[in-house]
Design an enzyme around this catalytic site. Sequence first.
Site, PDB file in Angstrom:
ATOM      1  N   ASN A 129      -5.006  -5.480   4.869  1.00 45.76           N
ATOM      2  CA  ASN A 129      -5.671  -5.108   3.608  1.00 45.76           C
ATOM      3  C   ASN A 129      -5.338  -3.677   3.162  1.00 45.76           C
ATOM      4  OD1 ASN A 129      -8.106  -5.023   1.606  1.00 45.76           O
ATOM      5  ND2 ASN A 129      -8.515  -3.375   3.078  1.00 45.76           N
TER       6      ASN A 129
ATOM      7  N   TYR B 265       4.121   0.097  -6.392  1.00 43.23           N
ATOM      8  CA  TYR B 265       3.069  -0.867  -6.063  1.00 43.23           C
ATOM      9  C   TYR B 265       3.538  -2.305  -6.315  1.00 43.23           C
ATOM     10  CZ  TYR B 265      -1.674  -2.752  -5.689  1.00 43.23           C
ATOM     11  OH  TYR B 265      -2.792  -3.465  -5.298  1.00 43.23           O
TER      12      TYR B 265
END
Length: 243
Positions: A79, A146
């Site tokens: 995560n 990203y």
Amino acid sequence: MKSLLILTGHSKGLGRAILDTYLQKEEFEIIAISRTKLGLNKPNLTEISMDFGELEVLETELSNLFPSDEFEEIILINNAGWIGEIKPVGSLQVKHMRNSVNINLLAPMYLTNAFVAAYKHSTAKKIICNISSGAASKPMESWGQYCSTKAAIAMFTKVAAKENADSQFRFFSIAPGIVDTQMQDEIRQADGLDFPEIERFKSYKENGDLSSPESVASKISYLLEHENEFQEVIQDVRNFDLP
Ligand SMILES: NC(=O)c1ccc[n+]([C@@H]2O[C@H](COP(=O)([O-])OP(=O)(O)OC[C@H]3O[C@@H](n4cnc5c(N)ncnc54)[C@H](OP(=O)(O)O)[C@@H]3O)[C@@H](O)[C@H]2O)c1
């Protein structure tokens, strides 16, 4: 019999909510890795401080991270993530590009690879959940680091799933939607000249359109508990409701 959760990025945001969800499941032992330790006094929680921006420590520690006990279920949730430097290509700093790739791509690749190696002979139910993003399939200006690292980890997860189609491993790449965390704070603080979509992200917060980390953690926990209801590797929590 005990179950095991290995969770990265547990110190805040979505990871903290996932941690709290699994702390309520007494059968789970939890190994949680972030730079920050929460210092919670929980007998079933082991916190490890590690900076995925510098991968040498993870490389050294990889073989020690996965207990060899017998478990009923073993879950890895990669995560930990970073939005990266919000700047257009041509203005990016090398050190930030390296950090993004290390945190969002190489660390979860290392952990996924080591998890499969460690547990390939285990008869436990085994699930790998890599947290990706809608940005993996949607180019956003100034999110080059990203979007590309999230796309890459999603593809890595699909390859691993294909290789292990006949095994007891299940692999998911899960987009959590737009979640009210520090990452969204960072996005709203970007320079509007670099990030043309900034007003849209500010309006999500103003209009109460962000999901709470707790609601997303509940959906991820549901998906991992009912994995047979979810056949595709690529999942988006916005595509299903809790019963
Ligand atoms: N929030 C959203 O809208 C959204 C949307 C799509 C996908 N996601 C994904 O969801 C995941 C969680 O994001 P979030 O919104 O909860 O972010 P967040 O609030 O910024 O939390 C990020 C977590 O990752 C850890 N982390 C960051 N850099 C690290 C490093 N160098 N080494 C080790 N751990 C590190 C942080 O812990 P420390 O700072 O203590 O190290 C923290 O626990 C990420 O993979 C993100 O890409 C979020």
